[in-house]
Design a protein around this motif. Sequence first.
Motif, PDB file in Angstrom:
ATOM      1  N   VAL A 140       1.014  -1.290   0.077  1.00 17.02           N
ATOM      2  CA  VAL A 140      -0.144   0.017  -0.007  1.00 17.02           C
ATOM      3  C   VAL A 140       0.924   1.318  -0.077  1.00 17.02           C
ATOM      4  O   VAL A 140       0.542   2.045  -0.668  1.00 17.02           O
ATOM      5  CB  VAL A 140      -0.988  -0.107   1.281  1.00 17.02           C
ATOM      6  N   LEU A 141       1.770   1.427   0.956  1.00 14.79           N
ATOM      7  CA  LEU A 141       2.802   2.484   0.933  1.00 14.79           C
ATOM      8  C   LEU A 141       3.613   2.540  -0.148  1.00 14.79           C
ATOM      9  O   LEU A 141       3.873   3.690  -0.728  1.00 14.79           O
ATOM     10  CB  LEU A 141       3.282   2.413   2.142  1.00 14.79           C
ATOM     11  N   GLU A 142       4.120   1.488  -0.667  1.00 16.56           N
ATOM     12  CA  GLU A 142       4.738   1.657  -2.038  1.00 16.56           C
ATOM     13  C   GLU A 142       4.036   2.363  -3.265  1.00 16.56           C
ATOM     14  O   GLU A 142       4.899   3.105  -4.125  1.00 16.56           O
ATOM     15  CB  GLU A 142       5.097   0.135  -2.412  1.00 16.56           C
ATOM     16  N   VAL A 143       2.768   1.786  -3.413  1.00 17.84           N
ATOM     17  CA  VAL A 143       1.842   2.316  -4.373  1.00 17.84           C
ATOM     18  C   VAL A 143       1.511   3.905  -4.010  1.00 17.84           C
ATOM     19  O   VAL A 143       1.517   4.895  -4.655  1.00 17.84           O
ATOM     20  CB  VAL A 143       0.972   1.380  -4.657  1.00 17.84           C
ATOM     21  N   PHE A 144       0.874   3.902  -3.005  1.00 15.82           N
ATOM     22  CA  PHE A 144      -0.338   4.990  -2.855  1.00 15.82           C
ATOM     23  C   PHE A 144       0.744   6.405  -1.981  1.00 15.82           C
ATOM     24  O   PHE A 144       0.080   7.386  -1.963  1.00 15.82           O
ATOM     25  CB  PHE A 144      -1.598   4.833  -1.815  1.00 15.82           C
ATOM     26  N   ALA A 145       1.855   5.928  -1.498  1.00 18.21           N
ATOM     27  CA  ALA A 145       2.685   6.938  -0.661  1.00 18.21           C
ATOM     28  C   ALA A 145       4.054   7.139  -1.401  1.00 18.21           C
ATOM     29  O   ALA A 145       4.955   7.493  -0.732  1.00 18.21           O
ATOM     30  CB  ALA A 145       2.697   6.717   0.860  1.00 18.21           C
ATOM     31  N   ALA A 146       4.202   6.708  -2.823  1.00 21.86           N
ATOM     32  CA  ALA A 146       5.540   6.639  -3.298  1.00 21.86           C
ATOM     33  C   ALA A 146       6.105   8.111  -3.328  1.00 21.86           C
ATOM     34  O   ALA A 146       5.267   9.171  -3.396  1.00 21.86           O
ATOM     35  CB  ALA A 146       5.218   6.277  -4.656  1.00 21.86           C
ATOM     36  N   SER A 147       7.355   8.148  -3.417  1.00 13.84           N
ATOM     37  CA  SER A 147       7.857   9.628  -3.479  1.00 13.84           C
ATOM     38  C   SER A 147       7.734  10.420  -4.686  1.00 13.84           C
ATOM     39  O   SER A 147       8.049  11.520  -4.872  1.00 13.84           O
ATOM     40  CB  SER A 147       9.529   9.377  -2.998  1.00 13.84           C
ATOM     41  N   ARG A 148       7.423   9.571  -5.895  1.00 17.85           N
ATOM     42  CA  ARG A 148       7.165  10.195  -7.127  1.00 17.85           C
ATOM     43  C   ARG A 148       5.820   9.595  -7.712  1.00 17.85           C
ATOM     44  O   ARG A 148       5.042   8.685  -7.112  1.00 17.85           O
ATOM     45  CB  ARG A 148       8.190   9.681  -7.828  1.00 17.85           C
ATOM     46  N   SER A 149       5.195  10.390  -8.779  1.00 13.66           N
ATOM     47  CA  SER A 149       4.081  10.146  -9.368  1.00 13.66           C
ATOM     48  C   SER A 149       4.313   8.863 -10.155  1.00 13.66           C
ATOM     49  O   SER A 149       5.029   8.730 -11.096  1.00 13.66           O
ATOM     50  CB  SER A 149       3.920  11.307 -10.526  1.00 13.66           C
ATOM     51  N   LEU A 150       3.374   7.733  -9.981  1.00 13.96           N
ATOM     52  CA  LEU A 150       3.212   6.572 -10.676  1.00 13.96           C
ATOM     53  C   LEU A 150       2.139   6.587 -11.710  1.00 13.96           C
ATOM     54  O   LEU A 150       1.249   7.343 -11.681  1.00 13.96           O
ATOM     55  CB  LEU A 150       2.940   5.252  -9.906  1.00 13.96           C
ATOM     56  N   PRO A 151       2.349   5.938 -12.867  1.00 13.70           N
ATOM     57  CA  PRO A 151       1.230   6.174 -14.175  1.00 13.70           C
ATOM     58  C   PRO A 151       0.408   5.216 -13.968  1.00 13.70           C
ATOM     59  O   PRO A 151      -0.441   5.349 -15.069  1.00 13.70           O
ATOM     60  CB  PRO A 151       2.411   5.652 -15.095  1.00 13.70           C
ATOM     61  N   PHE A 152      -0.019   4.672 -12.908  1.00 12.89           N
ATOM     62  CA  PHE A 152      -1.099   3.609 -12.788  1.00 12.89           C
ATOM     63  C   PHE A 152      -2.542   4.354 -13.088  1.00 12.89           C
ATOM     64  O   PHE A 152      -2.823   5.340 -12.439  1.00 12.89           O
ATOM     65  CB  PHE A 152      -0.965   2.964 -11.526  1.00 12.89           C
ATOM     66  N   THR A 153      -3.259   3.470 -13.865  1.00  7.53           N
ATOM     67  CA  THR A 153      -4.575   4.056 -14.012  1.00  7.53           C
ATOM     68  C   THR A 153      -5.597   3.261 -13.142  1.00  7.53           C
ATOM     69  O   THR A 153      -6.652   3.777 -12.899  1.00  7.53           O
ATOM     70  CB  THR A 153      -5.021   4.134 -15.542  1.00  7.53           C
ATOM     71  N   SER A 154      -5.313   1.779 -12.951  1.00  8.19           N
ATOM     72  CA  SER A 154      -6.013   0.997 -12.278  1.00  8.19           C
ATOM     73  C   SER A 154      -5.212   0.330 -11.168  1.00  8.19           C
ATOM     74  O   SER A 154      -4.257  -0.274 -11.395  1.00  8.19           O
ATOM     75  CB  SER A 154      -6.738   0.043 -13.298  1.00  8.19           C
ATOM     76  N   VAL A 155      -5.915   0.265  -9.902  1.00  8.17           N
ATOM     77  CA  VAL A 155      -5.024  -0.488  -8.953  1.00  8.17           C
ATOM     78  C   VAL A 155      -6.025  -1.101  -8.140  1.00  8.17           C
ATOM     79  O   VAL A 155      -7.204  -0.634  -7.688  1.00  8.17           O
ATOM     80  CB  VAL A 155      -4.440   0.579  -7.777  1.00  8.17           C
ATOM     81  N   ALA A 156      -5.995  -2.463  -7.777  1.00 12.08           N
ATOM     82  CA  ALA A 156      -6.848  -3.299  -7.191  1.00 12.08           C
ATOM     83  C   ALA A 156      -5.994  -3.915  -5.656  1.00 12.08           C
ATOM     84  O   ALA A 156      -4.852  -4.364  -5.862  1.00 12.08           O
ATOM     85  CB  ALA A 156      -7.463  -4.491  -7.999  1.00 12.08           C
ATOM     86  N   LEU A 157      -6.484  -3.710  -4.685  1.00 10.65           N
ATOM     87  CA  LEU A 157      -5.988  -3.935  -3.520  1.00 10.65           C
ATOM     88  C   LEU A 157      -6.477  -5.050  -2.958  1.00 10.65           C
ATOM     89  O   LEU A 157      -7.782  -5.548  -2.837  1.00 10.65           O
ATOM     90  CB  LEU A 157      -5.946  -2.970  -2.281  1.00 10.65           C
ATOM     91  N   GLU A 158      -5.609  -6.161  -2.231  1.00 10.54           N
ATOM     92  CA  GLU A 158      -6.210  -7.380  -1.389  1.00 10.54           C
ATOM     93  C   GLU A 158      -6.171  -6.871  -0.207  1.00 10.54           C
ATOM     94  O   GLU A 158      -5.243  -6.624   0.679  1.00 10.54           O
ATOM     95  CB  GLU A 158      -5.256  -8.340  -1.597  1.00 10.54           C
ATOM     96  N   GLY A 159      -7.500  -6.503   0.365  1.00 15.06           N
ATOM     97  CA  GLY A 159      -7.715  -6.047   1.730  1.00 15.06           C
ATOM     98  C   GLY A 159      -7.672  -7.283   2.674  1.00 15.06           C
ATOM     99  O   GLY A 159      -7.720  -8.399   2.393  1.00 15.06           O
ATOM    100  N   PRO A 160      -7.388  -6.932   4.005  1.00 14.19           N
ATOM    101  CA  PRO A 160      -7.323  -7.952   4.939  1.00 14.19           C
ATOM    102  C   PRO A 160      -8.538  -8.250   5.613  1.00 14.19           C
ATOM    103  O   PRO A 160      -8.339  -9.131   6.545  1.00 14.19           O
ATOM    104  CB  PRO A 160      -6.449  -7.077   6.316  1.00 14.19           C
ATOM    105  N   GLY A 161      -9.502  -7.680   5.128  1.00 12.64           N
ATOM    106  CA  GLY A 161     -10.896  -8.302   5.749  1.00 12.64           C
ATOM    107  C   GLY A 161     -11.635  -7.431   6.283  1.00 12.64           C
ATOM    108  O   GLY A 161     -12.599  -6.985   5.775  1.00 12.64           O
ATOM    109  N   LEU A 162     -11.324  -6.840   7.509  1.00 17.84           N
ATOM    110  CA  LEU A 162     -11.750  -5.771   8.246  1.00 17.84           C
ATOM    111  C   LEU A 162     -10.887  -4.458   7.830  1.00 17.84           C
ATOM    112  O   LEU A 162      -9.719  -4.475   8.001  1.00 17.84           O
ATOM    113  CB  LEU A 162     -11.963  -5.981   9.646  1.00 17.84           C
ATOM    114  N   VAL A 163     -11.665  -3.325   7.869  1.00 16.04           N
ATOM    115  CA  VAL A 163     -10.909  -2.111   7.730  1.00 16.04           C
ATOM    116  C   VAL A 163     -10.004  -1.848   9.029  1.00 16.04           C
ATOM    117  O   VAL A 163      -8.789  -1.197   9.026  1.00 16.04           O
ATOM    118  CB  VAL A 163     -11.636  -0.993   7.160  1.00 16.04           C
TER     119      VAL A 163
END
Length: 330
Positions: A140-163
Amino acid sequence: MAPTDFFSDVYARPSDDAAKQVLADALLEAGDPRGEFIALQMLPRRGRKAELKLERLLERHRAAFLGPLAASVLPAGQVWEKGFLVECRAALDGRLVDEPAWATVRKLEVVNDDAMTPRELSSPHLKSLREVSQVPRAGVLEVFAASRSLPFTSVALEGPGLVTHWDDAQLRALREARSLPDLRHLGLRLWRFHLEELEWLWTAPVFGRARSVELALHRVAINLGALRDRLIALSRDVPDALVLKGRQLELKLKPAEAWAVMHLTVKTPLVEAVIVDAELMLQSLPADGLARLDVTCDFLVHHDALARLKRLTRRFPRLAPVTWPRGAGG
């Protein structure tokens, strides 16, 4: 120039077909089978003989064509275009973060376990990557909090079950998504779903920026009335579609007419068993909560199950005529 220099040219400009053609010529001259593979895949039209040749070349030389990526990329799910890998499934643990061969990959499914941090996802070499799925919590941090802009247009996360299982840093990164200016589709896989648990999502900037949000759930049967009320309360900054995707049922909601437009997809032949979920969802809506309903079934619907669903939709006075699945009884 050495063939390695021509590879560098391709990785610097992944969409440049001229660079690939120059590389193919150099490799053919050197007797490297990758040259023939690139040249054949670049043909605008290929006959059966060329397709068989491509299959044999890839079967015999797949590891060599992948190079260092062979240590990460799985055999199944590979797609090659113009001699280069463009889609794959891969286990990412950070060892290949500096590998330039990632440059041509446009679609990637992560197959990590929970202990592996996919540091490759923030690599500057993934310049062509647009769709990434099954991102584990460790990424999550690698993608959503990266130090630079990423070109991704679609991201799907594997959640842990409960927020509640997400830590504060991960939730903050998801809310803000500062490194994904071009994000248009967000997917979350959850084992359990409660509206209050996803309050962070409804009010997050990323929710309004995404054009579609998909929640992959164990069961789709939720209180649609409460969900619709929450979406109406947002009034603005909402996606074009919200998809609730279960193993047996899929529901797509659109903001038109106050979220009263829905598409229901039944994805199992066991319709009588799962029709209860559809009933629970529709019963949770107020009488004016549905203006249009589209129904799609991957299998023929049993007469009794379809009749039950038809009876339930009669309680919505604004509902436009429903086109029921072809071939079903009732």
